[in-house]
Design a protein around this motif. Structure first.
Motif, PDB file in Angstrom:
ATOM      1  N   MET A   1       0.833  -1.201   0.000  1.00 31.83           N
ATOM      2  CA  MET A   1       0.000   0.000   0.000  1.00 31.83           C
ATOM      3  C   MET A   1       0.869   1.254   0.000  1.00 31.83           C
ATOM      4  SD  MET A   1      -3.093  -1.069   2.535  1.00 31.83           S
ATOM      5  CE  MET A   1      -4.475  -0.432   1.617  1.00 31.83           C
ATOM      6  N   GLU A   2       1.936   1.204   0.791  1.00 34.16           N
ATOM      7  CA  GLU A   2       2.817   2.367   0.871  1.00 34.16           C
ATOM      8  C   GLU A   2       3.514   2.614  -0.461  1.00 34.16           C
ATOM      9  OE1 GLU A   2       5.530   2.234   4.316  1.00 34.16           O
ATOM     10  OE2 GLU A   2       6.870   3.371   3.006  1.00 34.16           O
TER      11      GLU A   2
ATOM     12  N   LEU B   1      -4.881   1.764 -10.786  1.00 29.65           N
ATOM     13  CA  LEU B   1      -3.486   2.092 -10.522  1.00 29.65           C
ATOM     14  C   LEU B   1      -3.066   1.641  -9.123  1.00 29.65           C
ATOM     15  CD1 LEU B   1      -2.511   5.683 -11.690  1.00 29.65           C
ATOM     16  CD2 LEU B   1      -1.322   3.561 -12.112  1.00 29.65           C
ATOM     17  N   PHE B   2      -3.893   1.982  -8.139  1.00 34.05           N
ATOM     18  CA  PHE B   2      -3.526   1.667  -6.755  1.00 34.05           C
ATOM     19  C   PHE B   2      -3.490   0.164  -6.510  1.00 34.05           C
ATOM     20  CE2 PHE B   2      -4.570   6.083  -6.261  1.00 34.05           C
ATOM     21  CZ  PHE B   2      -3.634   6.498  -5.340  1.00 34.05           C
ATOM     22  N   VAL B   3      -4.513  -0.514  -6.971  1.00 34.95           N
ATOM     23  CA  VAL B   3      -4.551  -1.963  -6.739  1.00 34.95           C
ATOM     24  C   VAL B   3      -3.373  -2.629  -7.439  1.00 34.95           C
ATOM     25  CG1 VAL B   3      -5.870  -4.067  -7.148  1.00 34.95           C
ATOM     26  CG2 VAL B   3      -7.038  -2.012  -6.390  1.00 34.95           C
TER      27      VAL B   3
ATOM     28  N   ILE C   1      -9.434   3.836 -13.685  1.00 38.59           N
ATOM     29  CA  ILE C   1      -8.012   4.209 -13.722  1.00 38.59           C
ATOM     30  C   ILE C   1      -7.493   4.437 -12.299  1.00 38.59           C
ATOM     31  CG2 ILE C   1      -6.358   5.947 -14.485  1.00 38.59           C
ATOM     32  CD1 ILE C   1      -8.191   6.457 -16.895  1.00 38.59           C
ATOM     33  N   VAL C   2      -8.288   5.160 -11.486  1.00 33.17           N
ATOM     34  CA  VAL C   2      -7.809   5.518 -10.147  1.00 33.17           C
ATOM     35  C   VAL C   2      -7.578   4.267  -9.301  1.00 33.17           C
ATOM     36  CG1 VAL C   2      -8.415   6.672  -7.990  1.00 33.17           C
ATOM     37  CG2 VAL C   2      -8.828   7.817 -10.159  1.00 33.17           C
ATOM     38  N   THR C   3      -8.621   3.481  -9.064  1.00 37.35           N
ATOM     39  CA  THR C   3      -8.367   2.320  -8.200  1.00 37.35           C
ATOM     40  C   THR C   3      -7.493   1.298  -8.906  1.00 37.35           C
ATOM     41  OG1 THR C   3     -10.446   1.269  -8.828  1.00 37.35           O
ATOM     42  CG2 THR C   3     -10.458   2.550  -6.807  1.00 37.35           C
TER      43      THR C   3
ATOM     44  N   VAL D   1       2.394   7.249  -7.839  1.00 36.08           N
ATOM     45  CA  VAL D   1       1.221   8.074  -8.109  1.00 36.08           C
ATOM     46  C   VAL D   1       1.587   9.553  -8.073  1.00 36.08           C
ATOM     47  CG1 VAL D   1      -1.023   8.759  -7.205  1.00 36.08           C
ATOM     48  CG2 VAL D   1      -0.445   6.344  -7.386  1.00 36.08           C
TER      49      VAL D   1
ATOM     50  N   ALA E   1       2.550   5.317  -3.201  1.00 34.59           N
ATOM     51  CA  ALA E   1       2.635   6.767  -3.038  1.00 34.59           C
ATOM     52  C   ALA E   1       3.524   7.424  -4.098  1.00 34.59           C
ATOM     53  CB  ALA E   1       3.130   7.104  -1.632  1.00 34.59           C
TER      54      ALA E   1
ATOM     55  N   ALA F   1     -14.558   2.280 -10.172  1.00 35.60           N
ATOM     56  CA  ALA F   1     -13.603   1.930  -9.125  1.00 35.60           C
ATOM     57  C   ALA F   1     -13.807   0.494  -8.657  1.00 35.60           C
ATOM     58  CB  ALA F   1     -13.743   2.883  -7.944  1.00 35.60           C
TER      59      ALA F   1
ATOM     60  N   PRO G   1     -11.630  -2.850 -10.816  1.00 37.38           N
ATOM     61  CA  PRO G   1     -10.372  -3.496 -10.434  1.00 37.38           C
ATOM     62  C   PRO G   1     -10.512  -4.370  -9.185  1.00 37.38           C
ATOM     63  CG  PRO G   1      -9.974  -1.214 -10.997  1.00 37.38           C
ATOM     64  CD  PRO G   1     -11.461  -1.391 -10.962  1.00 37.38           C
ATOM     65  N   TYR G   2     -11.361  -3.962  -8.255  1.00 35.01           N
ATOM     66  CA  TYR G   2     -11.544  -4.765  -7.045  1.00 35.01           C
ATOM     67  C   TYR G   2     -12.165  -6.120  -7.362  1.00 35.01           C
ATOM     68  CZ  TYR G   2      -9.867  -1.616  -3.477  1.00 35.01           C
ATOM     69  OH  TYR G   2      -9.048  -0.877  -2.679  1.00 35.01           O
TER      70      TYR G   2
ATOM     71  N   SER H   1       0.063  -1.699  -5.738  1.00 28.66           N
ATOM     72  CA  SER H   1       0.250  -2.311  -4.425  1.00 28.66           C
ATOM     73  C   SER H   1       0.460  -3.817  -4.563  1.00 28.66           C
ATOM     74  CB  SER H   1      -0.926  -1.997  -3.500  1.00 28.66           C
ATOM     75  OG  SER H   1      -2.095  -2.583  -3.975  1.00 28.66           O
ATOM     76  N   MET H   2      -0.211  -4.429  -5.536  1.00 32.11           N
ATOM     77  CA  MET H   2      -0.056  -5.872  -5.694  1.00 32.11           C
ATOM     78  C   MET H   2       1.300  -6.250  -6.267  1.00 32.11           C
ATOM     79  SD  MET H   2      -3.727  -7.242  -6.980  1.00 32.11           S
ATOM     80  CE  MET H   2      -4.886  -7.820  -5.737  1.00 32.11           C
TER      81      MET H   2
END
Lengths: 683, 683
Positions: B373-374, B605-607, B601-603, B380, B377, B509, B512-513, B610-611
């Protein structure tokens, strides 16, 4: 009738709020008067109480410095009314958590004592203890906002009152972040630390008095689950009320019926909570059914009472407002049922994780992570549907009313939630003071019910938090427009085509990720400190594991307290840092900030739901195996399930729930800084 | 010069593309001519080859039906040019993966053989095998888009050509989702299944020939990491090119210099790839340094060559375009360095996970999840910065050019990435054919380098995918405006205040989940099937564990093949279902769809970040412990680290990377459906 209600809404709200508070106090005295068991039980209970009180007072001192600084900043740059509101919100939020926690530590030992007599009796004691917090939160929240509004409105206009209310909301939200985060780190650091050394290294049972971290673990239940949750829902309640008032005042030009309806809903909340709590208190049904029936009773009473209120207050558009109100209640039902489906021990999702544990630790984790992610779908779809329908019914005010009425169930919901840690503690006291085995069985059963309730109320808390934050975003946009000249208003459109909005979305979306990462790491760090201390005591104190020497519980309590307070500061300040940074950095500013508010809501919802659902499911998958499936306790499958449960701990009790207040801190703060930065932004 | 370049850009592009393809073919023949070792090695290699070919041909047949259906739908509802483009994109995407995989299985056995002679020699063989894929991808992508544009432009106008190009992009993206997902499920199901039964249950070493799932595991490296990654980057390359052309054609009214620059960048890409590959091929440095120097060589060559191109093509605004181009190159550097920081074995983050493994499985997992998760940062923040600056320099075209030039490093990057599975396989072949221990040592070293390269290229792939998707969203908005009348254009503003945009953000969003949840569950299911089969063979085949009887490798290959193909369909179709559902359901429509594109796009990228980062860090934390830290191999700490590594497998190799093409499928499809639904939406 319409005029009467509008004229007397605030007095009615304050009156009903006092009824709620008085009922809570009466209930607290009733609980206090119950049998607290023998001397050994009392001494354990008082050790827990001391630890919890010590933690909360230290937390208060740590936060007080930050709160005072913010009070001064708000007072100087905004207004002293807003500063006063900030202090009031912060103080009441803290008070709700503090008293709730005090009553919980009274109730835990009495529940253990009652459990020696019977399951039903124990359930009633535990529930009454929780109900004190429930009533206190809805009473105190309504009282503080109602009184502040009344005083402010008679001294300054509507516009200024609304602007000062934002200060109150910020105070409540900020304390809530600290309470949720500090309490969450505390409870899970102690829990994980106690489990790693006790259960895994030394093969001790849960709550074994030989484990030096046992008292700290029990203290954690109170400061995390009781005080933290109470502050959290207090804050959501306050924000849902203030959010609705903001929309009525800003978007609807201060329409009096629309402004007063949220307060009158508060009166019904108190009535509903009393009905729901009364229903459970005299129910003869098994614990889990009795508790859920209490929720339904509250919902039915609210649904009935909303109707005449809407008819009187909105003669022309009662149907829209009533529909939005009922949608709020239905959202509560939806959130409760969905979370229940994903986390209940008899459900397929939990059993899928249990089955995956057969092939080891890794497959247990993979299954739980996948489940958590999947569990976001239905809640988000319902939230999306609710937004569409309520907005179609009455624009942003419709959404605000839905959230407000969702929170009208808060009294019973918090009662349920506090039920969990009280029974958990009762079990701990029963084991530590050597009560007979069947007593422990009674508290274990109630504890399992409490676990489900805790998971369910988290779904409710995050769902309502997401909706409330959307209302706040709407207020941010309106407030921005209020400050901006005609020429600049064109530039404040928050279009997705605008790269500033996209950048804002990214920055905001980052916040829950970094916040969650930091708070999980904090639990890891603090738990590591506990592990070291326990290992040290085992070496240094001869006879500890044989039970001939007493461990130094206080040292573990002290270590966790310090670690939790130390670790909570940075993540809790992240939202403040983000908002101020975006406001100040040239090239960013109000449009980027708007994007960031939505970005935080979007990923915040997903991260929080996946964490709380996944964590709850892991917990119950372990319990399912302990019931004797797939080899039962002590098997390799069980070991894998314990791993999942431990991973789930910071997920569901630290990082996940702390995201709720964080989302709102960001949004409330953004509204607050508009006035301060309006000139700097050239609005 | 400007006119000459514009007039001949397409021919130049096609010419350079052919150079790339020819170089790839020549290199493939060179690899094929190398020593393939003794009979045993050849027979193992051919078993892997057969399995991989069988899987890819079955995958092609499974996907062909869906592709054919879409071809017909696009042909009928849109145009047959678009339909043809779709088939071309799908075909080339498949071809790139297929040939790359074939060469990889030629190279693996030759690398094993070369490893008997020396480390450097083995590195060069493995890298050349990877370079075939790298050159093929950049050549084939440029060739297909260039030729299609040329043919279409001479038969129909710019507008229609651009519209048909979207079909080509969709074909490439769709195949890429299937390849990434099917290959990802295959490789990790086989890997996890082999590990759970082999390493954990039977305590066998990696690649032990007694494990019935060994061949399947090695096949997986090829179909997942080689074919999947090749299709993925092929697709991002195609989309970055088409995206830039779309922006030039739609937003800039077909400005010829702006339209042709993306093609000319393609020429430099081929030159840069040849330079980078040539540099590595003759480098005498240790493997990891040589490979990274190759990337730098490519970047430097590109940065130099962009300058005259910009000066000639954009005499008035060369500085802006050159800056955007260089920002693209810098983004590559940033993504590579950030991912490297979080996943390298000598870094603090990885060692933090290793340390956390000392207290057990659970703390290892918590540390890895927090780290993942970190790790979102910095990437992004850099993406946000790049968007702000490039948009400021030259609006959406600036962003498009940055992505385009980011992809100008694709040739070397894929070469690096394919290096990983080739060395991994070489190690497998060395063990299975009983080569001396020092050979295995050589391949192990190269494998560790390959792991870092794989992690690093994933950061690059997801970063560029996110930026490319933003460009596509811009094209979606412009295309929508093109179709809409003046009266309706006002309603298509994508304001965050619009509940439809919020609902769209939530729905997007969600994708991706749910996608990640489903694909992780798919790995779990398929791995479970492998475990059962292996356990069955151990019981049914006497002498299997003693090494006197051969296991039935083919049955495991067959089971994984079927399971992967079966499990990939639903998640791969999710983006299609979402786009069509939003388009069709009354009350939703184009504005909600726009919100959904950004939400994905937003989630996403994060998912994805982080994975992939978390997974890579877990992998190397295990390797760090295996190097002898914290008790080394066989300790409890190591067991905890193996759990993290296994959880990381579907994270970093299935769910995470498959999100890249998925984000783009959603965006490309949305552009495509505008023309089809324009009337239904009352534009």
């Amino acid at each position: 009738m319409q005029q009467f209600l509008i004229d007397h809404a605030l007095l009615l709200a304050i009156g009903f709020a006092l009824v709620g508070v008085i009922a809570a106090v009466a209930l607290a005295y009733q609980v206090r008067g119950m049998d607290a068991g023998d001397g050994k039980m009392r001494s354990i209970a008082s050790a827990i109480e001391e630890g919890a009180a010590a933690y909360l007072s230290r937390q208060m001192r740590a936060v007080a410095a930050i709160a005072l600084l913010l009070f001064l900043l708000i007072g100087i740059f905004k207004s002293w009314w807003a500063g006063g509101g900030f202090l009031l919100g912060a103080g009441c939020s803290f008070l709700a958590g503090f008293i709730g926690m005090r009553v919980a530590v009274l109730a835990n030992v009495r529940t253990a004592q009652a459990a020696t007599i019977g399951s039903q009796r124990a359930m009633h004691v535990a529930f009454r203890g929780g109900a004190v917090t429930g009533l206190l939160v809805v009473g105190l929240a309504l009282f503080s906002v109602g009184t502040f509004y009344f005083l402010s409105f008679t001294h300054q206009g509507l516009r200024e009152t609304v602007s000062s209310l934002v200060g109150l909301a910020l105070g409540a939200s900020l304390i809530s972040v600290f309470a949720r985060l500090g309490g969450g780190i505390y409870t899970k650091a102690a829990d994980v630390g106690a489990d790693l050394t006790g259960k895994i290294e030394q093969r001790l049972e849960e709550d074994d008095p030989r484990n030096p971290a046992t008292i700290a673990d029990n203290v954690g239940d109170n400061v995390g689950d009781c005080a933290g949750m109470a502050a959290d829902v207090f804050e959501t309640y306050v924000v849902s009320l203030i959010g609705a008032v903001l929309v009525a005042a800003i978007s609807l030009g201060g329409d009096p019926a629309a402004t007063m309806y949220p307060f009158l809903v508060g009166c019904i909340t108190v009535v509903g909570a009393l009905c729901g709590i009364g229903y459970v208190s005299y129910s003869k049904a098994p614990a889990d059914r009795a508790l859920l029936q209490g929720v339904i009773a509250n919902g039915v009473v609210a649904a009935i009472l909303f109707l005449p209120l809407c008819l009187w207050l909105f003669p022309d558009r009662w149907a829209q407002e009533y529909s939005c109100s009922v949608i709020g209640l239905l959202m509560t039902a939806a959130m409760v049922m969905i979370t229940d489906h994903y986390t209940k021990i008899t459900g397929k999702p939990v059993q899928r994780i249990a089955r995956a544990s057969q092939t080891g630790h890794a497959t247990n984790i993979i299954a739980g992570l996948a489940l958590g992610m999947e569990a976001t779908a239905l809640p988000v779809l319902f939230i999306a549907l609710a937004v569409l329908v309520t907005f179609w019914l009455d624009q942003l005010y419709g959404v605000a009313i839905a959230v407000r009425c969702m929170l009208s169930m808060a009294g019973v919901v918090i009662s349920l939630d506090s039920f969990g840690p009280i029974t958990d503690n009762a079990g701990g006291i029963a084991v530590m003071s050597g009560l007979p085995k069947q007593t422990r069985q009674v508290t274990d059963e109630l504890d399992a019910v409490g676990n489900t309730m805790k998971a369910v109320t988290k779904g409710y808390a995050i769902g309502s938090a997401g909706l409330a934050a959307l209302v706040l975003f709407g207020s941010y946009v309106e407030e921005l427009r209020h400050y901006s000249s005609q020429a600049t208003a064109e530039g404040l459109q928050f279009r997705l085509q605008d790269p500033k909005v996209i950048v804002g979305l990214f920055l905001g979306a980052l916040l829950p990720y970094v916040f969650a990462a930091r708070s999980m790491a904090a639990v890891g760090n603090a738990a590591g400190a506990v592990v070291e201390e326990v290992r040290k005591q085992i070496v240094e104190i001869p006879g500890l594991l044989q039970g001939t020497a007493k461990p130094l519980y206080g040292r573990c309590v002290d270590i966790v307290t310090k670690a939790a307070l130390h670790e909570m500061v940075l993540p809790a300040l992240l939202p403040l840092i983000l908002v101020v940074a975006i406001a100040v950095i040239p090239g960013l500013g109000p449009v980027v900030l708007g994007g960031a508010l939505i970005g935080t809501i979007v990923t915040g919802l997903f991260v929080a739901i996946s964490m709380t659902s996944g964590g709850g499911a892991w917990d119950n998958a372990k319990k399912y195996i302990e019931e004797g499936h797939y080899g039962g306790k002590g098997s390799e499958t069980h070991a894998a399930a314990v791993t999942g449960d431990t991973v789930g701990d910071p997920y569901k009790d630290t990082a996940g729930p702390a995201i709720n207040p964080m989302i709102k801190v960001v949004n409330v703060l953004a509204i607050l800084v508009i006035g301060i930065f309006a000139r700097y932004w050239n609005l």
